[in-house]
Design a protein around this motif. Structure first.
Motif, PDB file in Angstrom:
ATOM      1  N   THR A   1      84.678 -50.814  42.458  1.00  0.00           N
ATOM      2  CA  THR A   1      85.541 -50.514  41.316  1.00  0.00           C
ATOM      3  C   THR A   1      86.799 -51.354  41.447  1.00  0.00           C
ATOM      4  O   THR A   1      87.497 -51.272  42.456  1.00  0.00           O
ATOM      5  CB  THR A   1      85.902 -49.022  41.271  1.00  0.00           C
ATOM      6  OG1 THR A   1      84.722 -48.267  40.984  1.00  0.00           O
ATOM      7  CG2 THR A   1      86.940 -48.739  40.197  1.00  0.00           C
ATOM      8  N   VAL A   2      87.070 -52.152  40.448  1.00  0.00           N
ATOM      9  CA  VAL A   2      88.249 -53.021  40.431  1.00  0.00           C
ATOM     10  C   VAL A   2      89.323 -52.330  39.595  1.00  0.00           C
ATOM     11  O   VAL A   2      89.103 -52.021  38.419  1.00  0.00           O
ATOM     12  CB  VAL A   2      87.909 -54.399  39.837  1.00  0.00           C
ATOM     13  CG1 VAL A   2      89.157 -55.294  39.824  1.00  0.00           C
ATOM     14  CG2 VAL A   2      86.778 -55.062  40.608  1.00  0.00           C
TER      15      VAL A   2
ATOM     16  N   ASN B   1      82.547 -51.745  38.429  1.00  0.00           N
ATOM     17  CA  ASN B   1      83.237 -50.980  37.399  1.00  0.00           C
ATOM     18  C   ASN B   1      84.679 -51.471  37.331  1.00  0.00           C
ATOM     19  O   ASN B   1      85.275 -51.778  38.365  1.00  0.00           O
ATOM     20  CB  ASN B   1      83.201 -49.484  37.731  1.00  0.00           C
ATOM     21  CG  ASN B   1      83.728 -48.633  36.588  1.00  0.00           C
ATOM     22  OD1 ASN B   1      83.589 -48.989  35.432  1.00  0.00           O
ATOM     23  ND2 ASN B   1      84.324 -47.503  36.920  1.00  0.00           N
ATOM     24  N   TYR B   2      85.213 -51.557  36.132  1.00  0.00           N
ATOM     25  CA  TYR B   2      86.580 -52.069  35.955  1.00  0.00           C
ATOM     26  C   TYR B   2      87.467 -50.976  35.382  1.00  0.00           C
ATOM     27  O   TYR B   2      87.199 -50.444  34.309  1.00  0.00           O
ATOM     28  CB  TYR B   2      86.551 -53.288  35.033  1.00  0.00           C
ATOM     29  CG  TYR B   2      87.900 -53.937  34.794  1.00  0.00           C
ATOM     30  CD1 TYR B   2      88.732 -54.283  35.852  1.00  0.00           C
ATOM     31  CD2 TYR B   2      88.339 -54.218  33.503  1.00  0.00           C
ATOM     32  CE1 TYR B   2      89.960 -54.881  35.633  1.00  0.00           C
ATOM     33  CE2 TYR B   2      89.558 -54.823  33.273  1.00  0.00           C
ATOM     34  CZ  TYR B   2      90.373 -55.144  34.339  1.00  0.00           C
ATOM     35  OH  TYR B   2      91.598 -55.736  34.123  1.00  0.00           O
TER      36      TYR B   2
ATOM     37  N   SER C   1      88.163 -43.874  37.151  1.00  0.00           N
ATOM     38  CA  SER C   1      87.199 -44.970  37.286  1.00  0.00           C
ATOM     39  C   SER C   1      86.216 -44.758  38.431  1.00  0.00           C
ATOM     40  O   SER C   1      85.312 -45.561  38.632  1.00  0.00           O
ATOM     41  CB  SER C   1      87.925 -46.306  37.485  1.00  0.00           C
ATOM     42  OG  SER C   1      88.611 -46.308  38.716  1.00  0.00           O
ATOM     43  N   LEU C   2      86.392 -43.656  39.172  1.00  0.00           N
ATOM     44  CA  LEU C   2      85.569 -43.434  40.352  1.00  0.00           C
ATOM     45  C   LEU C   2      84.678 -42.201  40.245  1.00  0.00           C
ATOM     46  O   LEU C   2      84.567 -41.433  41.181  1.00  0.00           O
ATOM     47  CB  LEU C   2      86.451 -43.305  41.596  1.00  0.00           C
ATOM     48  CG  LEU C   2      86.925 -44.606  42.213  1.00  0.00           C
ATOM     49  CD1 LEU C   2      87.857 -44.329  43.376  1.00  0.00           C
ATOM     50  CD2 LEU C   2      85.766 -45.461  42.673  1.00  0.00           C
ATOM     51  N   TRP C   3      84.041 -42.037  39.111  1.00  0.00           N
ATOM     52  CA  TRP C   3      83.068 -40.952  38.985  1.00  0.00           C
ATOM     53  C   TRP C   3      81.790 -41.382  39.686  1.00  0.00           C
ATOM     54  O   TRP C   3      81.116 -42.316  39.268  1.00  0.00           O
ATOM     55  CB  TRP C   3      82.760 -40.676  37.520  1.00  0.00           C
ATOM     56  CG  TRP C   3      83.749 -39.786  36.877  1.00  0.00           C
ATOM     57  CD1 TRP C   3      84.837 -40.165  36.152  1.00  0.00           C
ATOM     58  CD2 TRP C   3      83.760 -38.360  36.896  1.00  0.00           C
ATOM     59  NE1 TRP C   3      85.535 -39.076  35.717  1.00  0.00           N
ATOM     60  CE2 TRP C   3      84.892 -37.945  36.161  1.00  0.00           C
ATOM     61  CE3 TRP C   3      82.940 -37.399  37.473  1.00  0.00           C
ATOM     62  CZ2 TRP C   3      85.212 -36.600  35.970  1.00  0.00           C
ATOM     63  CZ3 TRP C   3      83.257 -36.061  37.273  1.00  0.00           C
ATOM     64  CH2 TRP C   3      84.385 -35.669  36.534  1.00  0.00           C
ATOM     65  N   VAL C   4      81.498 -40.725  40.784  1.00  0.00           N
ATOM     66  CA  VAL C   4      80.281 -41.032  41.525  1.00  0.00           C
ATOM     67  C   VAL C   4      79.589 -39.724  41.874  1.00  0.00           C
ATOM     68  O   VAL C   4      80.173 -38.855  42.509  1.00  0.00           O
ATOM     69  CB  VAL C   4      80.604 -41.814  42.821  1.00  0.00           C
ATOM     70  CG1 VAL C   4      79.314 -42.144  43.561  1.00  0.00           C
ATOM     71  CG2 VAL C   4      81.352 -43.101  42.500  1.00  0.00           C
ATOM     72  N   LYS C   5      78.356 -39.573  41.426  1.00  0.00           N
ATOM     73  CA  LYS C   5      77.595 -38.342  41.687  1.00  0.00           C
ATOM     74  C   LYS C   5      78.365 -37.113  41.215  1.00  0.00           C
ATOM     75  O   LYS C   5      78.344 -36.049  41.847  1.00  0.00           O
ATOM     76  CB  LYS C   5      77.256 -38.209  43.175  1.00  0.00           C
ATOM     77  CG  LYS C   5      76.293 -39.280  43.679  1.00  0.00           C
ATOM     78  CD  LYS C   5      75.968 -39.068  45.142  1.00  0.00           C
ATOM     79  CE  LYS C   5      75.006 -40.140  45.635  1.00  0.00           C
ATOM     80  NZ  LYS C   5      74.719 -39.994  47.084  1.00  0.00           N
ATOM     81  N   GLY C   6      79.097 -37.276  40.094  1.00  0.00           N
ATOM     82  CA  GLY C   6      79.800 -36.138  39.528  1.00  0.00           C
ATOM     83  C   GLY C   6      81.039 -35.708  40.275  1.00  0.00           C
ATOM     84  O   GLY C   6      81.608 -34.660  40.012  1.00  0.00           O
ATOM     85  N   GLU C   7      81.503 -36.514  41.217  1.00  0.00           N
ATOM     86  CA  GLU C   7      82.662 -36.129  42.016  1.00  0.00           C
ATOM     87  C   GLU C   7      83.804 -37.115  41.782  1.00  0.00           C
ATOM     88  O   GLU C   7      83.595 -38.292  41.553  1.00  0.00           O
ATOM     89  CB  GLU C   7      82.327 -36.132  43.507  1.00  0.00           C
ATOM     90  CG  GLU C   7      81.271 -35.105  43.898  1.00  0.00           C
ATOM     91  CD  GLU C   7      80.968 -35.157  45.377  1.00  0.00           C
ATOM     92  OE1 GLU C   7      81.540 -36.030  46.056  1.00  0.00           O
ATOM     93  OE2 GLU C   7      80.146 -34.348  45.835  1.00  0.00           O
ATOM     94  N   HIS C   8      85.036 -36.595  41.870  1.00  0.00           N
ATOM     95  CA  HIS C   8      86.210 -37.457  41.849  1.00  0.00           C
ATOM     96  C   HIS C   8      86.467 -37.943  43.276  1.00  0.00           C
ATOM     97  O   HIS C   8      86.459 -37.169  44.206  1.00  0.00           O
ATOM     98  CB  HIS C   8      87.449 -36.702  41.370  1.00  0.00           C
ATOM     99  CG  HIS C   8      87.477 -36.517  39.895  1.00  0.00           C
ATOM    100  ND1 HIS C   8      87.435 -37.546  39.006  1.00  0.00           N
ATOM    101  CD2 HIS C   8      87.562 -35.390  39.154  1.00  0.00           C
ATOM    102  CE1 HIS C   8      87.503 -37.060  37.770  1.00  0.00           C
ATOM    103  NE2 HIS C   8      87.568 -35.760  37.837  1.00  0.00           N
ATOM    104  N   TYR C   9      86.739 -39.240  43.410  1.00  0.00           N
ATOM    105  CA  TYR C   9      87.027 -39.777  44.737  1.00  0.00           C
ATOM    106  C   TYR C   9      88.514 -40.020  44.951  1.00  0.00           C
ATOM    107  O   TYR C   9      88.906 -40.448  46.017  1.00  0.00           O
ATOM    108  CB  TYR C   9      86.262 -41.090  44.949  1.00  0.00           C
ATOM    109  CG  TYR C   9      84.861 -40.857  45.462  1.00  0.00           C
ATOM    110  CD1 TYR C   9      83.911 -40.277  44.636  1.00  0.00           C
ATOM    111  CD2 TYR C   9      84.518 -41.192  46.764  1.00  0.00           C
ATOM    112  CE1 TYR C   9      82.641 -40.051  45.093  1.00  0.00           C
ATOM    113  CE2 TYR C   9      83.238 -40.966  47.226  1.00  0.00           C
ATOM    114  CZ  TYR C   9      82.293 -40.397  46.399  1.00  0.00           C
ATOM    115  OH  TYR C   9      81.038 -40.173  46.858  1.00  0.00           O
ATOM    116  N   ALA C  10      89.320 -39.785  43.944  1.00  0.00           N
ATOM    117  CA  ALA C  10      90.776 -39.961  44.127  1.00  0.00           C
ATOM    118  C   ALA C  10      91.491 -38.728  43.601  1.00  0.00           C
ATOM    119  O   ALA C  10      91.059 -38.123  42.631  1.00  0.00           O
ATOM    120  CB  ALA C  10      91.261 -41.202  43.391  1.00  0.00           C
TER     121      ALA C  10
END
Length: 251
Positions: free
Chosen positions: A65-66, A98-99, A238-247
């Protein structure tokens, strides 16, 4: 899957400006839960976007993710950075990219501006605030900064909140300054800039030349906690991965 975030700072010839950007990103990184995090610059500093992207790949990233560290949406966000990202995608076609988007209009940025005004002068109906934007030929820049100025006006007792620009848009900073040069009411200028540098030095010089105590220069926006929270919101979305927030801003 191995997720990376590649942060893209603007870049500057001024070492202090580069250091401020890196320090800010490093503070944000503590609140971002992802496998790999790298810092890059669009121009005037290294590593470049391509170099930062390559480091992410070398560390095993499969998804990158950029995220641009930019205040407003303009040519850098719409063209310059995407062009560099496309080059990276051509080199590494198997990497999912992902941008993210610039900070743009955000409540935290409105709060930050209000804080800068309060730090510099008393806030009342006779005071005018002027936000100084970097400027761009892109009309979205003026639209967004005007919107931020409008929100500041609504949430304060200021008599007026205006915008001006250092380049490529009107009204210009110099024209605006000339129009209030002999004001007997307080006019507070807030540079809507993330970092110190040549632009800030130029603003300081022109304000001093007015020799009017009612014309006040507040601090540039900088990398305060509110800007950090706004930026982390952009990373988060911008960091939706497997339904989770990473930030998160709340760690």
């Amino acid at each position: 899957m191995k997720q990376a975030v590649l942060y893209v700072c603007h870049g500057s010839r001024v070492e202090k400006a580069r250091e401020e950007a890196v320090s800010f990103i490093k503070r944000c990184q503590k609140h971002v839960k992802t496998d790999i995090q790298e810092i890059s610059f669009l121009e005037l500093a290294s590593p470049s976007i391509e170099e930062g992207f390559a480091v992410c790949v070398d560390k095993g990233a499969t998804h990158i993710t950029v995220v641009p560290l930019l205040l407003l949406t303009a040519v850098h966000a719409k063209k310059d950075i995407p062009d560099e990202v496309r080059k990276c995608r051509d080199i590494y076609p198997d990497i999912h990219v992902n941008y993210g988007r610039p900070i743009g209009v955000h409540d935290k940025m409105v709060e930050s501006v209000i804080n800068k005004i309060e730090e510099a002068t008393s806030m009342d109906s006779s005071t005018v605030a002027v936000l100084i934007g970097r400027g761009s030929s892109d009309p979205d820049v003026r639209r967004d900064l005007d919107h931020i100025a409008e929100l500041v006006h609504r949430r304060t007792t200021l008599g007026d909140v205006r915008t001006c620009y250092l380049t490529a848009a009107s009204p210009s900073f110099i024209e605006t300054l000339e129009a209030v040069r002999y004001s007997d009411k307080n006019v507070i200028f807030i540079p809507y800039l993330l970092f110190t540098g040549l632009l800030m030095k130029g603003i300081e010089k022109e304000i001093r030349r007015t020799n009017n105590e009612h014309i006040i220069l507040g601090n540039y926006l900088g990398y305060d906690r509110l800007v950090e929270e706004a930026f982390l919101d952009r990373v988060n979305e911008s960091l939706w991965v497997k339904g989770e927030h990473y930030a998160t801003c709340n760690d």
